[in-house]
Scaffold this active site. Structure first.
Site, PDB file in Angstrom:
ATOM      1  N   ASP A  33       0.872  -1.162   0.000  1.00 56.16           N
ATOM      2  CA  ASP A  33       0.000   0.000   0.000  1.00 56.16           C
ATOM      3  C   ASP A  33       0.916   1.220   0.000  1.00 56.16           C
ATOM      4  OD1 ASP A  33      -3.224   0.314   0.810  1.00 56.16           O
ATOM      5  OD2 ASP A  33      -2.035   2.129   1.160  1.00 56.16           O
ATOM      6  N   SER A 111     -15.205  -2.115 -10.882  1.00 50.64           N
ATOM      7  CA  SER A 111     -16.322  -1.477 -10.169  1.00 50.64           C
ATOM      8  C   SER A 111     -17.567  -1.418 -11.040  1.00 50.64           C
ATOM      9  CB  SER A 111     -15.904  -0.063  -9.778  1.00 50.64           C
ATOM     10  OG  SER A 111     -17.027   0.668  -9.351  1.00 50.64           O
ATOM     11  N   HIS A 113     -19.039   1.110 -11.375  1.00 51.07           N
ATOM     12  CA  HIS A 113     -18.984   2.427 -12.021  1.00 51.07           C
ATOM     13  C   HIS A 113     -18.393   2.361 -13.441  1.00 51.07           C
ATOM     14  CE1 HIS A 113     -20.685   4.138  -8.516  1.00 51.07           C
ATOM     15  NE2 HIS A 113     -19.750   3.577  -7.757  1.00 51.07           N
ATOM     16  N   TYR A 136     -13.480   8.109 -12.437  1.00 50.56           N
ATOM     17  CA  TYR A 136     -13.175   6.912 -11.634  1.00 50.56           C
ATOM     18  C   TYR A 136     -13.638   5.656 -12.379  1.00 50.56           C
ATOM     19  CZ  TYR A 136     -13.868   3.445  -7.903  1.00 50.56           C
ATOM     20  OH  TYR A 136     -13.876   2.291  -7.155  1.00 50.56           O
ATOM     21  N   ARG A 173     -30.235   2.282  -2.252  1.00 51.20           N
ATOM     22  CA  ARG A 173     -29.452   1.731  -3.371  1.00 51.20           C
ATOM     23  C   ARG A 173     -28.708   0.468  -2.948  1.00 51.20           C
ATOM     24  NH1 ARG A 173     -23.985   2.573  -4.988  1.00 51.20           N
ATOM     25  NH2 ARG A 173     -23.711   1.913  -7.153  1.00 51.20           N
TER      26      ARG A 173
HETATM   27  N1  NAD Z   1     -15.634  -0.575  -1.406  1.00 53.42           N
HETATM   28  C1  NAD Z   1     -16.417  -0.700  -2.453  1.00 53.42           C
HETATM   29  O1  NAD Z   1     -17.651  -0.758  -2.333  1.00 53.42           O
HETATM   30  C2  NAD Z   1     -15.829  -0.815  -3.835  1.00 53.42           C
HETATM   31  C3  NAD Z   1     -16.705  -0.857  -4.922  1.00 53.42           C
HETATM   32  C4  NAD Z   1     -16.170  -0.991  -6.199  1.00 53.42           C
HETATM   33  C5  NAD Z   1     -14.808  -1.119  -6.373  1.00 53.42           C
HETATM   34  N2  NAD Z   1     -13.982  -1.058  -5.295  1.00 53.42           N
HETATM   35  C6  NAD Z   1     -12.531  -1.173  -5.529  1.00 53.42           C
HETATM   36  O2  NAD Z   1     -11.965  -2.013  -4.535  1.00 53.42           O
HETATM   37  C7  NAD Z   1     -10.643  -1.546  -4.234  1.00 53.42           C
HETATM   38  C8  NAD Z   1     -10.513  -1.330  -2.724  1.00 53.42           C
HETATM   39  O3  NAD Z   1     -11.480  -0.390  -2.316  1.00 53.42           O
HETATM   40  P1  NAD Z   1     -11.638   0.067  -0.777  1.00 53.42           P
HETATM   41  O4  NAD Z   1     -13.067   0.342  -0.567  1.00 53.42           O
HETATM   42  O5  NAD Z   1     -10.905  -0.879   0.090  1.00 53.42           O
HETATM   43  O6  NAD Z   1     -10.897   1.481  -0.835  1.00 53.42           O
HETATM   44  P2  NAD Z   1      -9.812   2.092   0.164  1.00 53.42           P
HETATM   45  O7  NAD Z   1      -9.644   3.516  -0.234  1.00 53.42           O
HETATM   46  O8  NAD Z   1     -10.163   1.789   1.568  1.00 53.42           O
HETATM   47  O9  NAD Z   1      -8.507   1.273  -0.227  1.00 53.42           O
HETATM   48  C9  NAD Z   1      -7.685   1.599  -1.345  1.00 53.42           C
HETATM   49  C10 NAD Z   1      -6.237   1.514  -0.916  1.00 53.42           C
HETATM   50  O10 NAD Z   1      -5.418   1.861  -2.047  1.00 53.42           O
HETATM   51  C11 NAD Z   1      -4.314   2.617  -1.551  1.00 53.42           C
HETATM   52  N3  NAD Z   1      -3.726   3.478  -2.585  1.00 53.42           N
HETATM   53  C12 NAD Z   1      -4.250   4.619  -3.114  1.00 53.42           C
HETATM   54  N4  NAD Z   1      -3.370   5.177  -3.945  1.00 53.42           N
HETATM   55  C13 NAD Z   1      -2.274   4.372  -3.973  1.00 53.42           C
HETATM   56  C14 NAD Z   1      -1.028   4.442  -4.643  1.00 53.42           C
HETATM   57  N5  NAD Z   1      -0.713   5.447  -5.480  1.00 53.42           N
HETATM   58  N6  NAD Z   1      -0.127   3.459  -4.421  1.00 53.42           N
HETATM   59  C15 NAD Z   1      -0.424   2.423  -3.570  1.00 53.42           C
HETATM   60  N7  NAD Z   1      -1.574   2.311  -2.897  1.00 53.42           N
HETATM   61  C16 NAD Z   1      -2.505   3.280  -3.102  1.00 53.42           C
HETATM   62  C17 NAD Z   1      -4.908   3.464  -0.423  1.00 53.42           C
HETATM   63  O11 NAD Z   1      -3.885   3.902   0.477  1.00 53.42           O
HETATM   64  C18 NAD Z   1      -5.898   2.511   0.218  1.00 53.42           C
HETATM   65  O12 NAD Z   1      -5.343   1.838   1.337  1.00 53.42           O
HETATM   66  C19 NAD Z   1     -10.438  -0.288  -5.058  1.00 53.42           C
HETATM   67  O13 NAD Z   1      -9.748  -0.613  -6.239  1.00 53.42           O
HETATM   68  C20 NAD Z   1     -11.849   0.164  -5.376  1.00 53.42           C
HETATM   69  O14 NAD Z   1     -11.896   0.912  -6.573  1.00 53.42           O
HETATM   70  C21 NAD Z   1     -14.467  -0.900  -4.028  1.00 53.42           C
END
Ligand code: NAD
Length: 279
Positions: A33, A111, A113, A136, A173
């Site tokens: 991370d 996602s 999205h 996004y 939703r």
């Molecule tokens: N939570 C949801 O409902 C959901 C829905 C659709 C997709 N997603 C996808 O699932 C994944 C995780 O989502 P989440 O909810 O845990 O989000 P989150 O923001 O809690 O986790 C994302 C992590 O990525 C890290 N990150 C960001 N930029 C970075 C970089 N430049 N280098 C290294 N690490 C980096 C952040 O520090 C964070 O810990 C993401 O790819 C998100 O797009 C999540």
């Protein structure tokens, strides 16, 4: 059992729910991370802080790795420049590093999205074409296409998980779009333990009565979600839904991401509970 598995985004919310079960599927889990710390590590887990936008930091992470769970990203609708490094360049860095180090498969946190501008009256399926609801979502479309290209040209298998709403149910939703944390773990486990996935797309959604998503084209992955958001319906319908129901985004699969202007965060309206596992 997989030898070495790499998890990006390990310091995030979904990462916090995946680390322990993933650590049990492999000999060594490499968690990464951009954060400098992610808390206590599991028995066979190692943590390396790295920026996904930097190829020189990503490449060494993929050495000796069999599979990657790519969950690291900036998770919000923001100006394009904020997403370019982590989400677009970051995905390129992951796949190009995987190619150089002969990684077998990448499980990608895509996602809903990526297809967020479809009306909720349309049933979306894994073969539904991209229709992103912002920058996004566009970064998810780009990464899915990248995954397809690296499969077609280089044979790197990919499972793109079009995750809907993986967070506690707090909105009308999410009665349709909820993916429970247990079902998330099941989904990622199936994506890892399927013998062959080739290039696959599957929605990350629980077995919700109200979902308008059909995963049957991805039946080969054997994902049978166990949870159903309906158990929260009466509680949600007793809450004040006026603001949510007048939002034009409500008509689309993307919800508030579909109605917000490009580059403007709709996160407040999503009412996401951002607690990591154990918090
Ligand atoms: N939570 C949801 O409902 C959901 C829905 C659709 C997709 N997603 C996808 O699932 C994944 C995780 O989502 P989440 O909810 O845990 O989000 P989150 O923001 O809690 O986790 C994302 C992590 O990525 C890290 N990150 C960001 N930029 C970075 C970089 N430049 N280098 C290294 N690490 C980096 C952040 O520090 C964070 O810990 C993401 O790819 C998100 O797009 C999540």
């Amino acid at each position: 059992m997989i030898e070495r598995l790499l998890l990006t985004g390990a310091g995030g919310r979904l990462g916090s729910y995946l680390r322990e079960p993933l650590s049990q599927l492999c000999t060594e889990l490499v968690s990464t991370d951009i954060k400098s710390k992610i808390g206590p590590l599991y028995k066979n887990e190692k943590f390396v802080s790295a920026d996904l936008a930097r190829f020189d930091e990503v490449l060494p992470l993929t050495e000796g790795v069999t599979m990657i769970c790519h969950f690291g990203a900036v998770v919000d609708e923001l100006p394009f420049d904020n997403l370019l490094g982590p989400n677009f360049v970051g995905s390129y860095n992951v796949w190009e590093s995987a190619r150089k180090n002969n990684v077998k498969r990448i499980i990608y946190a895509s996602s809903i999205h990526a297809v967020g501008m479809y009306s909720k009256t349309k049933t979306i399926t894994p073969s539904t074409h991209h229709k992103p609801d912002g920058f996004y979502g566009l970064s998810k479309c780009f990464s899915e296409d990248l995954a397809k290209m690296y499969f077609d040209k280089n044979g790197i298998e990919a499972v793109c998980l079009r995750i809907a709403t993986c967070a506690p149910v707090t909105t009308a939703r999410s009665l349709t779009s909820w993916l429970s944390y247990d079902d998330l773990v099941l989904l990622v486990t199936r994506a890892i333990d399927s013998i062959s996935t080739e290039f696959s797309i599957i929605y990350g959604v629980s077995n919700n009565d109200r979902k308008n998503i059909d995963n049957s084209e991805a039946g080969h992955l054997g994902f049978l979600p166990q949870d159903n958001a309906e158990k929260y319906a009466s509680e949600i319908f007793e809450s004040d839904l006026a603001e949510e129901l007048i939002d034009p985004g409500n008509q689309f699969h993307g919800g508030p991401f579909a109605s917000t202007a490009l580059g403007v965060s709709p996160m407040e309206k999503m009412k996401i509970i951002h607690k990591l596992k154990g918090e």
